[in-house]
Design a protein around this motif. Structure first.
Motif, PDB file in Angstrom:
ATOM      1  N   ASN A  78     -16.769  85.212  39.109  1.00  0.00           N
ATOM      2  CA  ASN A  78     -15.749  85.939  38.342  1.00  0.00           C
ATOM      3  C   ASN A  78     -14.892  84.905  37.621  1.00  0.00           C
ATOM      4  O   ASN A  78     -13.721  84.702  37.946  1.00  0.00           O
ATOM      5  CB  ASN A  78     -14.891  86.815  39.254  1.00  0.00           C
ATOM      6  CG  ASN A  78     -13.942  87.703  38.471  1.00  0.00           C
ATOM      7  OD1 ASN A  78     -14.064  87.849  37.260  1.00  0.00           O
ATOM      8  ND2 ASN A  78     -12.974  88.280  39.157  1.00  0.00           N
ATOM      9  N   PHE A  79     -15.482  84.284  36.614  1.00  0.00           N
ATOM     10  CA  PHE A  79     -14.839  83.139  35.963  1.00  0.00           C
ATOM     11  C   PHE A  79     -14.202  83.512  34.636  1.00  0.00           C
ATOM     12  O   PHE A  79     -13.790  82.649  33.877  1.00  0.00           O
ATOM     13  CB  PHE A  79     -15.874  82.021  35.736  1.00  0.00           C
ATOM     14  CG  PHE A  79     -15.266  80.643  35.767  1.00  0.00           C
ATOM     15  CD1 PHE A  79     -14.902  80.080  36.969  1.00  0.00           C
ATOM     16  CD2 PHE A  79     -15.049  79.932  34.601  1.00  0.00           C
ATOM     17  CE1 PHE A  79     -14.331  78.812  37.009  1.00  0.00           C
ATOM     18  CE2 PHE A  79     -14.481  78.658  34.634  1.00  0.00           C
ATOM     19  CZ  PHE A  79     -14.127  78.101  35.851  1.00  0.00           C
ATOM     20  N   LYS A  80     -14.106  84.806  34.345  1.00  0.00           N
ATOM     21  CA  LYS A  80     -13.600  85.222  33.035  1.00  0.00           C
ATOM     22  C   LYS A  80     -12.088  85.072  32.932  1.00  0.00           C
ATOM     23  O   LYS A  80     -11.573  84.663  31.891  1.00  0.00           O
ATOM     24  CB  LYS A  80     -13.991  86.676  32.765  1.00  0.00           C
ATOM     25  CG  LYS A  80     -13.684  87.131  31.345  1.00  0.00           C
ATOM     26  CD  LYS A  80     -14.232  88.518  31.083  1.00  0.00           C
ATOM     27  CE  LYS A  80     -13.957  88.944  29.656  1.00  0.00           C
ATOM     28  NZ  LYS A  80     -14.490  90.290  29.344  1.00  0.00           N
ATOM     29  N   GLU A  81     -11.354  85.380  33.988  1.00  0.00           N
ATOM     30  CA  GLU A  81      -9.901  85.305  33.917  1.00  0.00           C
ATOM     31  C   GLU A  81      -9.332  84.922  35.270  1.00  0.00           C
ATOM     32  O   GLU A  81      -9.982  85.060  36.318  1.00  0.00           O
ATOM     33  CB  GLU A  81      -9.311  86.639  33.458  1.00  0.00           C
ATOM     34  CG  GLU A  81      -9.633  87.808  34.365  1.00  0.00           C
ATOM     35  CD  GLU A  81      -9.147  89.120  33.798  1.00  0.00           C
ATOM     36  OE1 GLU A  81      -8.760  89.984  34.597  1.00  0.00           O
ATOM     37  OE2 GLU A  81      -9.141  89.288  32.571  1.00  0.00           O
ATOM     38  N   TRP A  82      -8.091  84.427  35.257  1.00  0.00           N
ATOM     39  CA  TRP A  82      -7.421  84.007  36.487  1.00  0.00           C
ATOM     40  C   TRP A  82      -7.019  85.231  37.305  1.00  0.00           C
ATOM     41  O   TRP A  82      -6.559  86.224  36.758  1.00  0.00           O
ATOM     42  CB  TRP A  82      -6.193  83.169  36.156  1.00  0.00           C
ATOM     43  CG  TRP A  82      -6.508  81.859  35.507  1.00  0.00           C
ATOM     44  CD1 TRP A  82      -6.428  81.558  34.185  1.00  0.00           C
ATOM     45  CD2 TRP A  82      -6.964  80.675  36.163  1.00  0.00           C
ATOM     46  NE1 TRP A  82      -6.809  80.260  33.966  1.00  0.00           N
ATOM     47  CE2 TRP A  82      -7.135  79.687  35.160  1.00  0.00           C
ATOM     48  CE3 TRP A  82      -7.235  80.341  37.487  1.00  0.00           C
ATOM     49  CZ2 TRP A  82      -7.581  78.402  35.442  1.00  0.00           C
ATOM     50  CZ3 TRP A  82      -7.672  79.058  37.776  1.00  0.00           C
ATOM     51  CH2 TRP A  82      -7.840  78.108  36.768  1.00  0.00           C
ATOM     52  N   ILE A  96      -2.381  86.858  28.595  1.00  0.00           N
ATOM     53  CA  ILE A  96      -3.391  86.750  27.546  1.00  0.00           C
ATOM     54  C   ILE A  96      -4.737  86.526  28.218  1.00  0.00           C
ATOM     55  O   ILE A  96      -4.886  85.607  29.034  1.00  0.00           O
ATOM     56  CB  ILE A  96      -3.064  85.601  26.570  1.00  0.00           C
ATOM     57  CG1 ILE A  96      -1.772  85.932  25.813  1.00  0.00           C
ATOM     58  CG2 ILE A  96      -4.206  85.371  25.597  1.00  0.00           C
ATOM     59  CD1 ILE A  96      -1.334  84.862  24.842  1.00  0.00           C
ATOM     60  N   GLU A  97      -5.700  87.381  27.917  1.00  0.00           N
ATOM     61  CA  GLU A  97      -7.000  87.299  28.577  1.00  0.00           C
ATOM     62  C   GLU A  97      -8.102  86.933  27.590  1.00  0.00           C
ATOM     63  O   GLU A  97      -8.000  87.202  26.401  1.00  0.00           O
ATOM     64  CB  GLU A  97      -7.327  88.628  29.259  1.00  0.00           C
ATOM     65  CG  GLU A  97      -7.316  89.822  28.327  1.00  0.00           C
ATOM     66  CD  GLU A  97      -7.539  91.130  29.066  1.00  0.00           C
ATOM     67  OE1 GLU A  97      -7.965  91.078  30.238  1.00  0.00           O
ATOM     68  OE2 GLU A  97      -7.297  92.183  28.484  1.00  0.00           O
ATOM     69  N   ASN A  98      -9.118  86.318  28.130  1.00  0.00           N
ATOM     70  CA  ASN A  98     -10.301  85.957  27.342  1.00  0.00           C
ATOM     71  C   ASN A  98     -11.236  87.166  27.330  1.00  0.00           C
ATOM     72  O   ASN A  98     -11.785  87.542  28.356  1.00  0.00           O
ATOM     73  CB  ASN A  98     -10.985  84.751  27.988  1.00  0.00           C
ATOM     74  CG  ASN A  98     -12.175  84.253  27.188  1.00  0.00           C
ATOM     75  OD1 ASN A  98     -12.638  84.913  26.251  1.00  0.00           O
ATOM     76  ND2 ASN A  98     -12.678  83.086  27.547  1.00  0.00           N
ATOM     77  N   ILE A  99     -11.393  87.770  26.170  1.00  0.00           N
ATOM     78  CA  ILE A  99     -12.217  88.985  26.069  1.00  0.00           C
ATOM     79  C   ILE A  99     -13.587  88.708  25.456  1.00  0.00           C
ATOM     80  O   ILE A  99     -14.364  89.631  25.222  1.00  0.00           O
ATOM     81  CB  ILE A  99     -11.503  90.067  25.231  1.00  0.00           C
ATOM     82  CG1 ILE A  99     -11.248  89.549  23.795  1.00  0.00           C
ATOM     83  CG2 ILE A  99     -10.208  90.492  25.891  1.00  0.00           C
ATOM     84  CD1 ILE A  99     -10.768  90.626  22.846  1.00  0.00           C
ATOM     85  N   GLN A 129     -15.934  77.842  24.678  1.00  0.00           N
ATOM     86  CA  GLN A 129     -15.188  77.494  25.890  1.00  0.00           C
ATOM     87  C   GLN A 129     -14.724  76.041  25.863  1.00  0.00           C
ATOM     88  O   GLN A 129     -14.026  75.593  26.766  1.00  0.00           O
ATOM     89  CB  GLN A 129     -16.038  77.739  27.147  1.00  0.00           C
ATOM     90  CG  GLN A 129     -16.570  79.150  27.297  1.00  0.00           C
ATOM     91  CD  GLN A 129     -15.531  80.219  27.113  1.00  0.00           C
ATOM     92  OE1 GLN A 129     -14.485  80.197  27.748  1.00  0.00           O
ATOM     93  NE2 GLN A 129     -15.802  81.175  26.219  1.00  0.00           N
ATOM     94  N   ARG A 130     -15.091  75.307  24.830  1.00  0.00           N
ATOM     95  CA  ARG A 130     -14.707  73.898  24.749  1.00  0.00           C
ATOM     96  C   ARG A 130     -13.227  73.756  24.381  1.00  0.00           C
ATOM     97  O   ARG A 130     -12.592  74.692  23.893  1.00  0.00           O
ATOM     98  CB  ARG A 130     -15.578  73.171  23.724  1.00  0.00           C
ATOM     99  CG  ARG A 130     -17.065  73.131  24.097  1.00  0.00           C
ATOM    100  CD  ARG A 130     -17.873  72.298  23.111  1.00  0.00           C
ATOM    101  NE  ARG A 130     -17.807  72.826  21.753  1.00  0.00           N
ATOM    102  CZ  ARG A 130     -17.200  72.222  20.741  1.00  0.00           C
ATOM    103  NH1 ARG A 130     -16.566  71.074  20.930  1.00  0.00           N
ATOM    104  NH2 ARG A 130     -17.193  72.763  19.531  1.00  0.00           N
ATOM    105  N   ILE A 131     -12.707  72.546  24.588  1.00  0.00           N
ATOM    106  CA  ILE A 131     -11.281  72.281  24.364  1.00  0.00           C
ATOM    107  C   ILE A 131     -10.799  72.706  22.983  1.00  0.00           C
ATOM    108  O   ILE A 131      -9.713  73.290  22.863  1.00  0.00           O
ATOM    109  CB  ILE A 131     -10.977  70.786  24.620  1.00  0.00           C
ATOM    110  CG1 ILE A 131     -11.026  70.500  26.134  1.00  0.00           C
ATOM    111  CG2 ILE A 131      -9.621  70.386  24.058  1.00  0.00           C
ATOM    112  CD1 ILE A 131     -10.809  69.061  26.508  1.00  0.00           C
ATOM    113  N   PRO A 132     -11.548  72.476  21.897  1.00  0.00           N
ATOM    114  CA  PRO A 132     -11.029  72.887  20.577  1.00  0.00           C
ATOM    115  C   PRO A 132     -10.782  74.378  20.436  1.00  0.00           C
ATOM    116  O   PRO A 132     -10.108  74.797  19.488  1.00  0.00           O
ATOM    117  CB  PRO A 132     -12.141  72.419  19.628  1.00  0.00           C
ATOM    118  CG  PRO A 132     -12.817  71.305  20.329  1.00  0.00           C
ATOM    119  CD  PRO A 132     -12.794  71.711  21.779  1.00  0.00           C
TER     120      PRO A 132
END
Length: 274
Positions: A65-69, A182-185, A197-200
């Motif tokens: 479950n790596f999508k959100e904290w 704020i979530e990653n959708i 998913q990279r730093i940029p």
């Protein structure tokens, strides 16, 4: 005849007990990877149905479950002591309980090993480039993207007492502790998922465009979103609670930016006076 009946009854009883044991649900135990954020979040006790008493907690992600904290109570990982400002990569034994206690979590964690323990120092927000208007904000390659969203909708309600609620009525913590989640959708089947998913393409900073000032502020984004007080400073919040009339609205815009201060995506939300 009786001497045959008793052994037969004993055999049936043992067979029935064995079948019942086979059908009895069992705990599911698995060793997994877990990430622990350097920042903390909030959670609520099961009895706090009105969400009036936020409790500070850890923020974790697991390999499945790596999508959100996700929130996890301090001390919930047996053998592990969390230090604020540290981020961790762990191996833990997770036990999903077949019969969890009432009003208690359905799983427990035990530390197997600490793979990484890193002290995160907050970098100063760079100010080498003056941003005077939205047009001055440059965007990262392949951006704007549709990767992030404000959780629980785009409208927040504020009353004269300073209470902040989502549009569905759920209450946020106090002004000092509230966070804009704020979530990653971005779906994992997106062909660019790995690259994005990279730093940029990580939201490290946020440019805040307020309806009450022409100044564009640059704030630090947290692992789960910025603190509400950083987005809406105290003078603006006092204006909302004290001067605005019921039904009036203010429209804010957030331009997420990466570590290089390049824009990623624009998010908008509304504060409505109750």
């Amino acid at each position: 005849m009786n001497r045959f009946i008793i052994p037969l009854f004993t055999f049936i009883s043992l067979f029935w007990t064995a079948c019942n044991d086979d059908d009895k649900p069992t705990d599911i135990v698995k060793e997994i990877a877990m990430s622990v954020s350097s920042e903390t979040g909030i959670m609520y006790a099961p009895s706090d149905t009105d969400k009036e008493h936020p409790i500070e907690c850890m923020l974790i992600k697991t390999e499945d479950n790596f999508k959100e904290w996700q929130p996890l109570a301090f001390g919930a990982i047996e053998g592990f002591t969390y230090e604020r400002g540290h981020e961790y990569e762990l191996r833990v034994k997770r036990t999903i309980l077949a019969n969890p206690p009432m009003d208690a979590p359905d799983r427990t964690y035990t530390l197997v090993s600490i793979l990484q323990d890193r002290l995160v120092t907050e970098p100063e927000i760079p100010d080498d480039k003056e941003i005077q208007s939205e047009e001055d904000i440059e965007y990262e390659e392949s951006c704007p993207i549709n990767k992030y969203a404000i959780a629980m909708g785009k409208e927040l309600l504020v009353d004269s007492e300073g209470n902040i609620r989502y549009n569905n009525g759920d209450r946020l913590p106090s002004y000092d502790m509230a966070r804009l989640w704020i979530e990653n959708i971005l779906p994992k089947d997106d062909p660019n998922w790995i690259d994005l998913q990279r730093i940029p393409y990580m939201a490290t900073y946020i440019y805040v465009l307020s309806p009450l000032t022409d100044e564009i502020r640059l704030i630090r984004n947290g692992s789960s979103g910025p603190m509400f007080k950083d987005v809406v400073p105290e003078d603006e919040f006092n204006h909302i609670t004290g001067s605005m009339q019921a039904g009036e609205e203010l429209h804010y815009a957030l331009i997420l930016a990466n570590v290089y201060k390049l824009g990623l995506q624009k998010l908008e939300f509304t504060l409505k006076k109750q």
